[in-house]
Design a protein around this motif. Sequence first.
Motif, PDB file in Angstrom:
ATOM      1  N   GLN A 118       0.817  -1.200   0.000  1.00 19.13           N
ATOM      2  CA  GLN A 118       0.000   0.000   0.000  1.00 19.13           C
ATOM      3  C   GLN A 118       0.856   1.258   0.000  1.00 19.13           C
ATOM      4  O   GLN A 118       1.897   1.311   0.641  1.00 19.13           O
ATOM      5  N   HIS A 119       0.372   2.257  -0.716  1.00 22.03           N
ATOM      6  CA  HIS A 119       1.042   3.546  -0.748  1.00 22.03           C
ATOM      7  C   HIS A 119       0.024   4.609  -1.105  1.00 22.03           C
ATOM      8  O   HIS A 119      -0.224   4.882  -2.279  1.00 22.03           O
ATOM      9  N   GLY A 120      -0.623   5.200  -0.110  1.00 22.41           N
ATOM     10  CA  GLY A 120      -1.587   6.272  -0.342  1.00 22.41           C
ATOM     11  C   GLY A 120      -2.612   5.879  -1.381  1.00 22.41           C
ATOM     12  O   GLY A 120      -3.213   4.820  -1.321  1.00 22.41           O
ATOM     13  N   ALA A 121      -2.800   6.730  -2.393  1.00 24.32           N
ATOM     14  CA  ALA A 121      -3.777   6.464  -3.446  1.00 24.32           C
ATOM     15  C   ALA A 121      -3.209   5.581  -4.542  1.00 24.32           C
ATOM     16  O   ALA A 121      -3.946   5.078  -5.381  1.00 24.32           O
ATOM     17  N   ASP A 122      -1.910   5.382  -4.565  1.00 21.42           N
ATOM     18  CA  ASP A 122      -1.265   4.556  -5.572  1.00 21.42           C
ATOM     19  C   ASP A 122      -0.989   3.171  -4.991  1.00 21.42           C
ATOM     20  O   ASP A 122      -1.410   2.866  -3.887  1.00 21.42           O
ATOM     21  N   ILE A 123      -0.276   2.355  -5.744  1.00 23.67           N
ATOM     22  CA  ILE A 123       0.012   1.007  -5.256  1.00 23.67           C
ATOM     23  C   ILE A 123       1.447   0.629  -5.588  1.00 23.67           C
ATOM     24  O   ILE A 123       1.969   0.986  -6.646  1.00 23.67           O
ATOM     25  N   GLY A 124       2.069  -0.074  -4.666  1.00 22.56           N
ATOM     26  CA  GLY A 124       3.426  -0.539  -4.878  1.00 22.56           C
ATOM     27  C   GLY A 124       3.430  -1.915  -5.519  1.00 22.56           C
ATOM     28  O   GLY A 124       2.571  -2.743  -5.242  1.00 22.56           O
ATOM     29  N   VAL A 125       4.399  -2.131  -6.393  1.00 29.69           N
ATOM     30  CA  VAL A 125       4.607  -3.447  -6.990  1.00 29.69           C
ATOM     31  C   VAL A 125       5.988  -3.928  -6.588  1.00 29.69           C
ATOM     32  O   VAL A 125       6.945  -3.152  -6.539  1.00 29.69           O
ATOM     33  N   ARG A 126       6.060  -5.196  -6.286  1.00 27.43           N
ATOM     34  CA  ARG A 126       7.331  -5.762  -5.831  1.00 27.43           C
ATOM     35  C   ARG A 126       7.515  -7.128  -6.466  1.00 27.43           C
ATOM     36  O   ARG A 126       6.610  -7.960  -6.436  1.00 27.43           O
ATOM     37  N   ALA A 161     -14.922  -7.620 -21.341  1.00 27.35           N
ATOM     38  CA  ALA A 161     -15.902  -8.504 -20.700  1.00 27.35           C
ATOM     39  C   ALA A 161     -15.231  -9.643 -19.942  1.00 27.35           C
ATOM     40  O   ALA A 161     -15.627  -9.986 -18.834  1.00 27.35           O
ATOM     41  N   ARG A 162     -14.182 -10.219 -20.529  1.00 26.16           N
ATOM     42  CA  ARG A 162     -13.525 -11.356 -19.892  1.00 26.16           C
ATOM     43  C   ARG A 162     -12.510 -10.928 -18.843  1.00 26.16           C
ATOM     44  O   ARG A 162     -12.440 -11.488 -17.756  1.00 26.16           O
ATOM     45  N   HIS A 163     -11.703  -9.919 -19.151  1.00 20.98           N
ATOM     46  CA  HIS A 163     -10.631  -9.506 -18.235  1.00 20.98           C
ATOM     47  C   HIS A 163     -11.136  -8.612 -17.098  1.00 20.98           C
ATOM     48  O   HIS A 163     -10.569  -8.613 -16.018  1.00 20.98           O
ATOM     49  N   GLN A 164     -12.133  -7.807 -17.360  1.00 16.42           N
ATOM     50  CA  GLN A 164     -12.659  -6.862 -16.384  1.00 16.42           C
ATOM     51  C   GLN A 164     -11.546  -6.082 -15.673  1.00 16.42           C
ATOM     52  O   GLN A 164     -11.342  -6.207 -14.474  1.00 16.42           O
ATOM     53  N   PRO A 165     -10.787  -5.274 -16.450  1.00 19.10           N
ATOM     54  CA  PRO A 165      -9.681  -4.521 -15.845  1.00 19.10           C
ATOM     55  C   PRO A 165     -10.161  -3.611 -14.715  1.00 19.10           C
ATOM     56  O   PRO A 165     -11.184  -2.939 -14.836  1.00 19.10           O
ATOM     57  N   ALA A 166      -9.416  -3.619 -13.612  1.00 18.10           N
ATOM     58  CA  ALA A 166      -9.801  -2.866 -12.415  1.00 18.10           C
ATOM     59  C   ALA A 166      -9.428  -1.389 -12.512  1.00 18.10           C
ATOM     60  O   ALA A 166     -10.215  -0.522 -12.134  1.00 18.10           O
ATOM     61  N   VAL A 167      -8.224  -1.109 -12.970  1.00 17.08           N
ATOM     62  CA  VAL A 167      -7.719   0.258 -13.063  1.00 17.08           C
ATOM     63  C   VAL A 167      -6.801   0.364 -14.269  1.00 17.08           C
ATOM     64  O   VAL A 167      -6.447  -0.644 -14.883  1.00 17.08           O
ATOM     65  N   GLU A 168      -6.390   1.582 -14.571  1.00 19.16           N
ATOM     66  CA  GLU A 168      -5.377   1.810 -15.593  1.00 19.16           C
ATOM     67  C   GLU A 168      -4.115   2.287 -14.890  1.00 19.16           C
ATOM     68  O   GLU A 168      -4.165   3.228 -14.101  1.00 19.16           O
ATOM     69  N   VAL A 169      -3.010   1.622 -15.157  1.00 17.86           N
ATOM     70  CA  VAL A 169      -1.734   2.066 -14.607  1.00 17.86           C
ATOM     71  C   VAL A 169      -1.184   3.133 -15.541  1.00 17.86           C
ATOM     72  O   VAL A 169      -1.060   2.916 -16.742  1.00 17.86           O
ATOM     73  N   LYS A 170      -0.878   4.303 -14.966  1.00 14.28           N
ATOM     74  CA  LYS A 170      -0.363   5.415 -15.761  1.00 14.28           C
ATOM     75  C   LYS A 170       1.147   5.327 -15.924  1.00 14.28           C
ATOM     76  O   LYS A 170       1.692   5.789 -16.914  1.00 14.28           O
ATOM     77  N   GLY A 171       1.832   4.771 -14.904  1.00  6.91           N
ATOM     78  CA  GLY A 171       3.272   4.640 -15.026  1.00  6.91           C
ATOM     79  C   GLY A 171       3.944   4.305 -13.724  1.00  6.91           C
ATOM     80  O   GLY A 171       3.372   4.461 -12.641  1.00  6.91           O
ATOM     81  N   ALA A 172       5.169   3.831 -13.838  1.00  3.27           N
ATOM     82  CA  ALA A 172       6.010   3.553 -12.673  1.00  3.27           C
ATOM     83  C   ALA A 172       6.624   4.869 -12.211  1.00  3.27           C
ATOM     84  O   ALA A 172       6.967   5.724 -13.019  1.00  3.27           O
ATOM     85  N   THR A 173       6.748   5.019 -10.901  1.00  5.57           N
ATOM     86  CA  THR A 173       7.331   6.230 -10.331  1.00  5.57           C
ATOM     87  C   THR A 173       8.648   5.885  -9.652  1.00  5.57           C
ATOM     88  O   THR A 173       9.013   4.720  -9.513  1.00  5.57           O
ATOM     89  N   TYR A 174       9.342   6.911  -9.179  1.00 13.76           N
ATOM     90  CA  TYR A 174      10.583   6.708  -8.439  1.00 13.76           C
ATOM     91  C   TYR A 174      10.327   6.556  -6.939  1.00 13.76           C
ATOM     92  O   TYR A 174      11.249   6.362  -6.166  1.00 13.76           O
ATOM     93  N   THR A 175       9.053   6.633  -6.550  1.00  7.88           N
ATOM     94  CA  THR A 175       8.705   6.492  -5.140  1.00  7.88           C
ATOM     95  C   THR A 175       8.963   5.061  -4.684  1.00  7.88           C
ATOM     96  O   THR A 175       8.518   4.116  -5.325  1.00  7.88           O
ATOM     97  N   GLU A 176       9.692   4.914  -3.597  1.00  2.83           N
ATOM     98  CA  GLU A 176      10.077   3.624  -3.032  1.00  2.83           C
ATOM     99  C   GLU A 176      10.744   2.706  -4.051  1.00  2.83           C
ATOM    100  O   GLU A 176      10.699   1.483  -3.938  1.00  2.83           O
ATOM    101  N   LEU A 177      11.391   3.319  -5.033  1.00  6.94           N
ATOM    102  CA  LEU A 177      12.119   2.585  -6.055  1.00  6.94           C
ATOM    103  C   LEU A 177      13.361   1.961  -5.433  1.00  6.94           C
ATOM    104  O   LEU A 177      14.200   2.661  -4.866  1.00  6.94           O
ATOM    105  N   VAL A 187       6.516   2.221  -6.705  1.00 12.65           N
ATOM    106  CA  VAL A 187       5.106   2.578  -6.658  1.00 12.65           C
ATOM    107  C   VAL A 187       4.679   2.926  -8.078  1.00 12.65           C
ATOM    108  O   VAL A 187       5.406   3.602  -8.800  1.00 12.65           O
ATOM    109  N   VAL A 188       3.487   2.447  -8.451  1.00 17.34           N
ATOM    110  CA  VAL A 188       2.938   2.802  -9.762  1.00 17.34           C
ATOM    111  C   VAL A 188       1.749   3.726  -9.580  1.00 17.34           C
ATOM    112  O   VAL A 188       0.985   3.603  -8.615  1.00 17.34           O
ATOM    113  N   ASP A 189       1.637   4.664 -10.483  1.00 14.75           N
ATOM    114  CA  ASP A 189       0.558   5.651 -10.471  1.00 14.75           C
ATOM    115  C   ASP A 189      -0.663   5.038 -11.154  1.00 14.75           C
ATOM    116  O   ASP A 189      -0.583   4.594 -12.296  1.00 14.75           O
ATOM    117  N   VAL A 190      -1.782   4.989 -10.419  1.00 20.63           N
ATOM    118  CA  VAL A 190      -3.020   4.427 -10.993  1.00 20.63           C
ATOM    119  C   VAL A 190      -4.092   5.498 -11.090  1.00 20.63           C
ATOM    120  O   VAL A 190      -4.028   6.505 -10.427  1.00 20.63           O
TER     121      VAL A 190
END
Length: 136
Positions: free
Chosen positions: A6-14, A102-118, A133-136
């Motif tokens: 978790q990271h505020g309004a965005d989300i971290g990927v690891r 219809a099949r994938h039902q995407p939840a959000v759109e990722v706008k890009g990877a950030t340098y936050t917690e990189l 952290v990626v910007d969603v």
Amino acid sequence: MWTHFQHGADIGVRGVGETLERAFEEAAVALTAVIVEPAEVHCRETVEVQCEAPDRELLLADWLNALVYEMATRHMLFCRFKVEFQGARLHGSACGEAVDIARHQPAVEVKGATYTELEVREERPGKWRAQCVVDV
């Protein structure tokens, strides 16, 4: 292994792996998992990706941003990734298919990877971690 954090309004990927390459591949799976369940994406078409950066952290951000670009411009989702390093260059591939709303039902759109917690580091021999952290 991949996880989100978790990271505020965005989300971290690891991504975690026994090699640096595997950690980058798993970070890419985590990126897909922000959008859709990776197991729901079929490997039908492979896209080649190349990046170059002065250090591992910037290379991770470039890799993830290249995947975001490919997803957006090709209207695709990816489920399987392969990474190879040659010095400061990353040669990668992403396998996936066209988005089926219809099949994938995407939840959000990722706008890009950030340098936050990189961070890219070897936590111990045989265990690498690559995250940001990626910007969603």
